[in-house]
Design a protein around this motif. Structure first.
Motif, PDB file in Angstrom:
ATOM      1  N   LYS A   1     -21.763 -37.655 -46.743  1.00 52.91           N
ATOM      2  CA  LYS A   1     -21.949 -36.765 -45.304  1.00 52.91           C
ATOM      3  C   LYS A   1     -20.988 -35.625 -45.256  1.00 52.91           C
ATOM      4  O   LYS A   1     -19.850 -35.954 -45.837  1.00 52.91           O
ATOM      5  N   GLN A   2     -21.009 -34.654 -44.508  1.00 49.81           N
ATOM      6  CA  GLN A   2     -20.428 -33.706 -44.373  1.00 49.81           C
ATOM      7  C   GLN A   2     -19.165 -34.060 -43.528  1.00 49.81           C
ATOM      8  O   GLN A   2     -17.918 -33.549 -43.840  1.00 49.81           O
ATOM      9  N   TYR A   3     -19.397 -34.759 -42.660  1.00 53.02           N
ATOM     10  CA  TYR A   3     -18.162 -35.385 -41.836  1.00 53.02           C
ATOM     11  C   TYR A   3     -18.515 -37.109 -41.492  1.00 53.02           C
ATOM     12  O   TYR A   3     -19.743 -37.099 -41.359  1.00 53.02           O
TER      13      TYR A   3
ATOM     14  N   SER B   1     -14.423 -34.326 -38.516  1.00 54.50           N
ATOM     15  CA  SER B   1     -14.661 -32.984 -37.896  1.00 54.50           C
ATOM     16  C   SER B   1     -13.386 -32.500 -37.125  1.00 54.50           C
ATOM     17  O   SER B   1     -12.705 -33.417 -36.461  1.00 54.50           O
TER      18      SER B   1
ATOM     19  N   SER C   1     -16.440 -28.701 -44.020  1.00 55.79           N
ATOM     20  CA  SER C   1     -16.638 -30.205 -44.447  1.00 55.79           C
ATOM     21  C   SER C   1     -15.769 -30.245 -45.530  1.00 55.79           C
ATOM     22  O   SER C   1     -15.717 -29.385 -46.588  1.00 55.79           O
ATOM     23  N   TRP C   2     -15.233 -31.386 -46.009  1.00 60.29           N
ATOM     24  CA  TRP C   2     -14.478 -31.493 -47.152  1.00 60.29           C
ATOM     25  C   TRP C   2     -15.348 -31.144 -48.406  1.00 60.29           C
ATOM     26  O   TRP C   2     -14.761 -31.062 -49.545  1.00 60.29           O
TER      27      TRP C   2
END
Length: 119
Positions: free
Chosen positions: A29-31, A60, A102-103
């Motif tokens: 997931k993005q966050y 986030s 995002s990470w």
């Protein structure tokens, strides 16, 4: 003193452990949600003094700030995220980079550190 006042002794290890756990339990997931990162911190026995640093890496900016407001703390998301993600990146100067991304979008992350990430 807020929990974010001291940084984890091994940021790279914390990002690797918590990130791998998040990937294994929740997918890529993005966050992640605050609750998902809390659970990953607990499963990996991240010291209570350093759990906030995982939030900076994987939540986030909005969720990070809302969480800290709710517990009456003020922590610097951008600085903490930069410290955490720089520990697994080849970037030496992240000041030019938008740390609200995002990470997964942070430049030059060594994704081989994450046991369950398949690109």
């Amino acid at each position: 003193m807020p929990a974010c006042a001291i940084s984890p002794p091994d940021r790279r290890q914390q990002v690797r452990m918590v990130g791998s756990d998040l990937l294994q339990n929740y997918g890529k997931k993005q966050y992640y949600t605050i609750e998902e990162v809390k659970a990953a911190n607990q499963r990996n026995k991240v010291d209570v003094d350093f759990v906030c640093w995982s939030f900076a890496a994987f939540n986030s900016h909005k969720d990070f700030d809302e969480y800290h407001r709710s517990v009456g703390e003020s922590c610097d998301y951008v600085s903490m995220k930069s410290d955490m993600l720089s520990s697994v990146s080849n970037v030496t100067d992240s000041s030019w980079f938008d740390l609200d991304l995002s990470w997964l979008e942070f430049p030059d992350i060594d994704f081989s550190l994450f046991d369950f990430l398949d690109f």
